[in-house]
Motif scaffolding. Sequence first.
Motif, PDB file in Angstrom:
ATOM      1  N   PHE A 175       0.860  -1.184   0.000  1.00 46.24           N
ATOM      2  CA  PHE A 175       0.000   0.000   0.000  1.00 46.24           C
ATOM      3  C   PHE A 175       0.900   1.238   0.000  1.00 46.24           C
ATOM      4  N   VAL A 176       0.524   2.238  -0.819  1.00 47.82           N
ATOM      5  CA  VAL A 176       1.329   3.457  -0.950  1.00 47.82           C
ATOM      6  C   VAL A 176       0.453   4.677  -0.693  1.00 47.82           C
ATOM      7  N   SER A 177       0.967   5.590   0.141  1.00 51.65           N
ATOM      8  CA  SER A 177       0.286   6.870   0.378  1.00 51.65           C
ATOM      9  C   SER A 177       1.306   8.000   0.271  1.00 51.65           C
ATOM     10  N   PRO A 178       0.981   9.068  -0.472  1.00 49.58           N
ATOM     11  CA  PRO A 178       1.893  10.200  -0.567  1.00 49.58           C
ATOM     12  C   PRO A 178       1.781  11.140   0.643  1.00 49.58           C
ATOM     13  N   ARG A 179       1.093  10.686   1.686  1.00 49.56           N
ATOM     14  CA  ARG A 179       0.936  11.510   2.891  1.00 49.56           C
ATOM     15  C   ARG A 179       1.944  11.078   3.971  1.00 49.56           C
ATOM     16  N   ALA A 180       2.124  11.972   4.950  1.00 54.07           N
ATOM     17  CA  ALA A 180       3.078  11.707   6.046  1.00 54.07           C
ATOM     18  C   ALA A 180       2.421  10.793   7.084  1.00 54.07           C
ATOM     19  N   TRP A 181       2.246   9.552   6.730  1.00 56.12           N
ATOM     20  CA  TRP A 181       1.587   8.567   7.591  1.00 56.12           C
ATOM     21  C   TRP A 181       2.648   7.936   8.499  1.00 56.12           C
ATOM     22  N   LYS A 195       2.081 -13.239   1.809  1.00 61.76           N
ATOM     23  CA  LYS A 195       3.461 -13.602   2.121  1.00 61.76           C
ATOM     24  C   LYS A 195       4.133 -12.501   2.936  1.00 61.76           C
ATOM     25  N   ASP A 196       3.873 -11.219   2.563  1.00 64.68           N
ATOM     26  CA  ASP A 196       4.413 -10.071   3.294  1.00 64.68           C
ATOM     27  C   ASP A 196       3.504  -8.881   3.033  1.00 64.68           C
ATOM     28  N   VAL A 197       3.564  -7.901   3.928  1.00 64.72           N
ATOM     29  CA  VAL A 197       2.770  -6.680   3.786  1.00 64.72           C
ATOM     30  C   VAL A 197       3.696  -5.489   3.993  1.00 64.72           C
ATOM     31  N   LYS A 198       3.625  -4.534   3.068  1.00 64.81           N
ATOM     32  CA  LYS A 198       4.447  -3.321   3.171  1.00 64.81           C
ATOM     33  C   LYS A 198       3.564  -2.104   2.948  1.00 64.81           C
ATOM     34  N   ALA A 199       3.945  -0.994   3.588  1.00 60.02           N
ATOM     35  CA  ALA A 199       3.223   0.269   3.404  1.00 60.02           C
ATOM     36  C   ALA A 199       4.247   1.397   3.309  1.00 60.02           C
ATOM     37  N   TYR A 200       4.197   2.126   2.215  1.00 61.36           N
ATOM     38  CA  TYR A 200       5.148   3.212   1.977  1.00 61.36           C
ATOM     39  C   TYR A 200       4.446   4.556   2.133  1.00 61.36           C
ATOM     40  N   ASN A 201       5.122   5.497   2.798  1.00 61.40           N
ATOM     41  CA  ASN A 201       4.546   6.826   3.023  1.00 61.40           C
ATOM     42  C   ASN A 201       5.361   7.891   2.297  1.00 61.40           C
ATOM     43  N   ALA A 202       5.029   9.152   2.573  1.00 57.99           N
ATOM     44  CA  ALA A 202       5.681  10.271   1.886  1.00 57.99           C
ATOM     45  C   ALA A 202       7.187  10.265   2.098  1.00 57.99           C
ATOM     46  N   ALA A 203       7.622   9.909   3.295  1.00 61.71           N
ATOM     47  CA  ALA A 203       9.055   9.911   3.581  1.00 61.71           C
ATOM     48  C   ALA A 203       9.786   8.903   2.697  1.00 61.71           C
ATOM     49  N   THR A 204       9.185   7.742   2.513  1.00 63.18           N
ATOM     50  CA  THR A 204       9.792   6.719   1.662  1.00 63.18           C
ATOM     51  C   THR A 204       9.850   7.186   0.211  1.00 63.18           C
ATOM     52  N   LEU A 205       8.755   7.773  -0.264  1.00 62.37           N
ATOM     53  CA  LEU A 205       8.715   8.257  -1.647  1.00 62.37           C
ATOM     54  C   LEU A 205       9.757   9.351  -1.867  1.00 62.37           C
ATOM     55  N   GLU A 206       9.889  10.234  -0.874  1.00 63.13           N
ATOM     56  CA  GLU A 206      10.879  11.311  -0.987  1.00 63.13           C
ATOM     57  C   GLU A 206      12.295  10.737  -1.072  1.00 63.13           C
ATOM     58  N   GLU A 207      12.552   9.724  -0.273  1.00 62.80           N
ATOM     59  CA  GLU A 207      13.868   9.087  -0.282  1.00 62.80           C
ATOM     60  C   GLU A 207      14.138   8.439  -1.640  1.00 62.80           C
ATOM     61  N   TRP A 208      13.136   7.777  -2.193  1.00 64.96           N
ATOM     62  CA  TRP A 208      13.298   7.148  -3.506  1.00 64.96           C
ATOM     63  C   TRP A 208      13.583   8.191  -4.581  1.00 64.96           C
ATOM     64  N   ILE A 209      12.847   9.282  -4.539  1.00 66.79           N
ATOM     65  CA  ILE A 209      13.023  10.327  -5.548  1.00 66.79           C
ATOM     66  C   ILE A 209      14.421  10.938  -5.465  1.00 66.79           C
ATOM     67  N   GLU A 210      14.931  11.084  -4.251  1.00 67.38           N
ATOM     68  CA  GLU A 210      16.293  11.590  -4.092  1.00 67.38           C
ATOM     69  C   GLU A 210      17.309  10.609  -4.660  1.00 67.38           C
ATOM     70  N   GLN A 211      17.016   9.332  -4.560  1.00 66.70           N
ATOM     71  CA  GLN A 211      17.922   8.332  -5.094  1.00 66.70           C
ATOM     72  C   GLN A 211      17.829   8.226  -6.615  1.00 66.70           C
ATOM     73  N   ALA A 212      16.694   8.613  -7.172  1.00 71.81           N
ATOM     74  CA  ALA A 212      16.493   8.557  -8.629  1.00 71.81           C
ATOM     75  C   ALA A 212      15.975   9.916  -9.108  1.00 71.81           C
ATOM     76  N   PRO A 213      16.840  10.937  -9.122  1.00 71.68           N
ATOM     77  CA  PRO A 213      16.390  12.306  -9.435  1.00 71.68           C
ATOM     78  C   PRO A 213      15.781  12.453 -10.821  1.00 71.68           C
ATOM     79  N   ALA A 214      16.171  11.589 -11.772  1.00 69.95           N
ATOM     80  CA  ALA A 214      15.553  11.677 -13.100  1.00 69.95           C
ATOM     81  C   ALA A 214      14.049  11.443 -13.005  1.00 69.95           C
TER      82      ALA A 214
END
Length: 473
Positions: free
Chosen positions: A34-40, A57-76
């Motif tokens: 599950f992905v949310s662009p909010r600061a959850w 098998k597994d459950v993951k949830a990504y929030n704004a902080a995770t998305l920001e980190e990914w974008i910094e790692q892939a600036p393109a």
Amino acid sequence: MGCNQDVKGKADSDYEKRKGNSSGINPSETTYIFVSPRAWTKNEEWCNEKKKEGFWKDVKAYNAATLEEWIEQAPAVGIWLGQLLGKYPEGVKALVDWWDEWNKSTSPPLTTELVLAGRDEQVKKIHKELGSSSSQITVQSATIDESIAFLAGVINSLPEEEREYYLSRTIVINNSKAFEHVSITTRSELLLVPEFNEIKGLSLAIQKGHGVYIPVGPDNTVTNPKIVLPRLGRAAFVSELEEMGLSNEDSQKYARDTGRSLTVLRRQLMDYANQPEWAKSNSARDIIPALLIGRWMESNNADKEIIEKIAGESYETYSQKLYSWQNQQDSPILKIGEFWRLVSAMDAFFALASFITQINLEHFKDIVLTVFRSLDPALELEPGERWMAAVHGKVPLYSNHIRKGIIQAFILIGVFGDDAKLSLSTSAQTWVDNIVWELLRDAECNLWMSVVDVLPLIAEAAPKSFRVLDFSC
């Protein structure tokens, strides 16, 4: 994925829907995300609760902080997203998108192997530069686009992890404003690729920790050091075209008709509908004078006189024709302020070569001799005062732009004239050699000094004549 303000409510709702309908997949072998662009902030707590159910098998949830980190790692990717949101200027493109647009505009698409064919030494040099702390790489080829395609080809040929790293950080930029914006606002270290001349903000980009890959065309004699891409070898060129699915007969024909230029090959592999209007018989005569001169300054009267001579009409009349073409789709001509130039000399040369007449070439020869026999007035001053020549009004009659443009056409004729079947009684290279010999044979010191800025280009255009000329000053 959801943007709802009640993040947990949206996460629970989506989770239950997917749990009730897993679309034929085996949940015990699948990770639910599950992905949310909010600061959850309670995403980890939510994941732990759902994992206890043991359904997935597994459950993951990504929030704004995770998305920001990914974008910094892939600036393109971040820049692409910023453009979608209207937060980034036009003229910025990830290298992977530039490559897709460049190579897939033909049928069949051009391949990485074709771009790199016979250029193993240059590929090794780029590998070395990418792996070092070098902040600036300059690559020269027949066109700026080919230099960029070479970088894309090198990166595409890297092992997957390295390839993804560089593709996520390499940005192609087509104007100074966007270049400065990216340099200043992007924190991550990027590899910037300016596809325009007169780069402003280069030092600032380097200070910010970015690398800069500078693609230049054949007329660049200033930037050093640089990696120079050789012309594609015939055997490798034909072999790679066959690998792309073309017959040996067609591959041999393209090797002959394109001068083994990737720019010209792209044009010829496009559908006929994409062939430009200016390259057709009833329009070519409008562009040929601009092709043979290459570039000039409209504010320079001597430059305008040269245009009148090659065009056979007044500058005002001819420039009006160029203005009409300038506003057409896929225009071959570009005007920036008072500066006129071809968009791609190589492309225009092969598109128009069959329409160049013997009279055009005779006029061009006269122009070469006229322009380069013009002595630099700065030589009338004492050596210690020549740096102030402009202050004393001792400026060359012809602009540096028109001199470089004429030499550019001269090189194209010498190297590719036979492939293009120009109307000459000798080989194209012999024709160019003879003109250089006529220009510089028994030349006095002042003439040599007056052409010193273009001597490397003259040597490239007529290496045979240049080797036997006597330079004595």
